[in-house]
Motif scaffolding. Sequence first.
Motif, PDB file in Angstrom:
ATOM      1  N   UNK A  40      -0.367  33.155  21.233  1.00 45.65           N
ATOM      2  CA  UNK A  40       0.181  33.436  19.907  1.00 45.65           C
ATOM      3  C   UNK A  40       0.043  34.920  19.575  1.00 45.65           C
ATOM      4  N   UNK A  41      -1.135  35.492  19.867  1.00 46.55           N
ATOM      5  CA  UNK A  41      -1.358  36.911  19.578  1.00 46.55           C
ATOM      6  C   UNK A  41      -0.399  37.789  20.373  1.00 46.55           C
ATOM      7  N   UNK A  42      -0.204  37.469  21.653  1.00 47.69           N
ATOM      8  CA  UNK A  42       0.719  38.244  22.488  1.00 47.69           C
ATOM      9  C   UNK A  42       2.151  38.092  21.986  1.00 47.69           C
ATOM     10  N   UNK A  43       2.533  36.873  21.609  1.00 46.08           N
ATOM     11  CA  UNK A  43       3.891  36.631  21.116  1.00 46.08           C
ATOM     12  C   UNK A  43       4.167  37.399  19.830  1.00 46.08           C
ATOM     13  N   UNK A  44       3.141  37.613  19.019  1.00 43.21           N
ATOM     14  CA  UNK A  44       3.318  38.354  17.764  1.00 43.21           C
ATOM     15  C   UNK A  44       3.256  39.854  18.001  1.00 43.21           C
ATOM     16  N   UNK A  45       2.222  40.304  18.710  1.00 41.83           N
ATOM     17  CA  UNK A  45       1.946  41.739  18.805  1.00 41.83           C
ATOM     18  C   UNK A  45       2.800  42.464  19.843  1.00 41.83           C
ATOM     19  N   UNK A  46       3.053  41.837  20.994  1.00 45.14           N
ATOM     20  CA  UNK A  46       3.708  42.550  22.084  1.00 45.14           C
ATOM     21  C   UNK A  46       5.140  42.977  21.754  1.00 45.14           C
ATOM     22  N   UNK A  47       6.020  42.084  21.276  1.00 44.98           N
ATOM     23  CA  UNK A  47       7.385  42.535  20.948  1.00 44.98           C
ATOM     24  C   UNK A  47       7.393  43.647  19.898  1.00 44.98           C
ATOM     25  N   UNK A  48       6.512  43.523  18.891  1.00 49.54           N
ATOM     26  CA  UNK A  48       6.435  44.530  17.834  1.00 49.54           C
ATOM     27  C   UNK A  48       6.006  45.878  18.407  1.00 49.54           C
ATOM     28  N   UNK A  49       4.985  45.866  19.268  1.00 53.60           N
ATOM     29  CA  UNK A  49       4.494  47.111  19.858  1.00 53.60           C
ATOM     30  C   UNK A  49       5.533  47.734  20.791  1.00 53.60           C
ATOM     31  N   UNK A  50       6.201  46.902  21.594  1.00 55.51           N
ATOM     32  CA  UNK A  50       7.230  47.419  22.500  1.00 55.51           C
ATOM     33  C   UNK A  50       8.378  48.043  21.720  1.00 55.51           C
ATOM     34  N   UNK A  51       8.757  47.399  20.642  1.00 57.59           N
ATOM     35  CA  UNK A  51       9.861  47.907  19.818  1.00 57.59           C
ATOM     36  C   UNK A  51       9.493  49.254  19.193  1.00 57.59           C
ATOM     37  N   UNK A  52       8.282  49.340  18.597  1.00 56.21           N
ATOM     38  CA  UNK A  52       7.844  50.600  18.001  1.00 56.21           C
ATOM     39  C   UNK A  52       7.690  51.680  19.065  1.00 56.21           C
ATOM     40  N   UNK A  53       7.123  51.308  20.206  1.00 53.39           N
ATOM     41  CA  UNK A  53       6.938  52.285  21.271  1.00 53.39           C
ATOM     42  C   UNK A  53       8.256  52.784  21.822  1.00 53.39           C
ATOM     43  N   UNK A  54       9.235  51.903  21.945  1.00 55.76           N
ATOM     44  CA  UNK A  54      10.551  52.292  22.446  1.00 55.76           C
ATOM     45  C   UNK A  54      11.247  53.238  21.471  1.00 55.76           C
ATOM     46  N   UNK A  55      11.132  52.950  20.183  1.00 52.10           N
ATOM     47  CA  UNK A  55      11.746  53.807  19.177  1.00 52.10           C
ATOM     48  C   UNK A  55      11.004  55.129  19.010  1.00 52.10           C
ATOM     49  N   UNK A  56       9.728  55.134  19.376  1.00 51.68           N
ATOM     50  CA  UNK A  56       8.929  56.335  19.196  1.00 51.68           C
ATOM     51  C   UNK A  56       8.531  56.560  17.752  1.00 51.68           C
ATOM     52  N   UNK A  57       8.545  55.484  16.970  1.00 49.74           N
ATOM     53  CA  UNK A  57       8.202  55.576  15.557  1.00 49.74           C
ATOM     54  C   UNK A  57       7.156  54.510  15.225  1.00 49.74           C
ATOM     55  N   UNK A  58       6.582  54.675  14.066  1.00 50.08           N
ATOM     56  CA  UNK A  58       5.665  53.644  13.584  1.00 50.08           C
ATOM     57  C   UNK A  58       4.284  53.689  14.201  1.00 50.08           C
TER      58      UNK A  58
END
Length: 224
Positions: A40-58
């Motif tokens: 559950x933690x990976x399903x919540x945190x990983x997509x969010x972190x990948x998205x922010x990291x890809x955008x270079x923001x947040x």
Amino acid sequence: MNVLGDAWDWLADGANWSGESGVWNRLTEHIVLTVVCVLIAVAIALPFALWLGHLGKGGALAINISNIGRAIPTFAVLVLLGLSPIGMGDTATIIALVLFAIPPVLTNAYVGMRQVDRDVVEASRGMGMTGGQMLFRVELPLALPLIMTGIRMCAVQVVATATLAALVAGGGLGRIVTAGFDLQDNGQVVAGAILVAALALVVEGLFALVQRFTARKPRGGVTS
């Protein structure tokens, strides 16, 4: 009194390994609880972190969320949830442990994405890759070692902290420890602690092997 000797005697007694309150059943409960919380933690945190990291923001947002998660005392969350309509049991434990497990996954995944060589990213963009292609074929494979480190930290921490489930009538190896306190049996208390520590070491070792295996696999990168 030799507490370690008493703990060994308790562990060596086959009667303590069978039945609903036995080691095998409590171990299974502990593993299931850990797997559910980590997933559950990976399903919540990983997509969010990948998205922010890809955008270079947040970056500040990711760090602040992680800091808040670390600052929340798991025991206090368990008590509050136990007194809420959610009540005692595994549901309260899962919510508390997921909140505790998110920060290392979120932080490491975000940092891993941001540490990917920008020249490689720009080269992939120059080759006409879409944002999704850059994410999954370039950034994610290169960030994978740090992402796996975050998941490993998450799993080990959850294994250790899941013992608190016993305080709100949840399952797991913590029930052995609390039962030992109730019986004033220090040998059983230490035996339960040894089982938790051993499980944490096994999980740590398994993730270390997974990280070594993934590190040997060919890296994702810019291909023609």
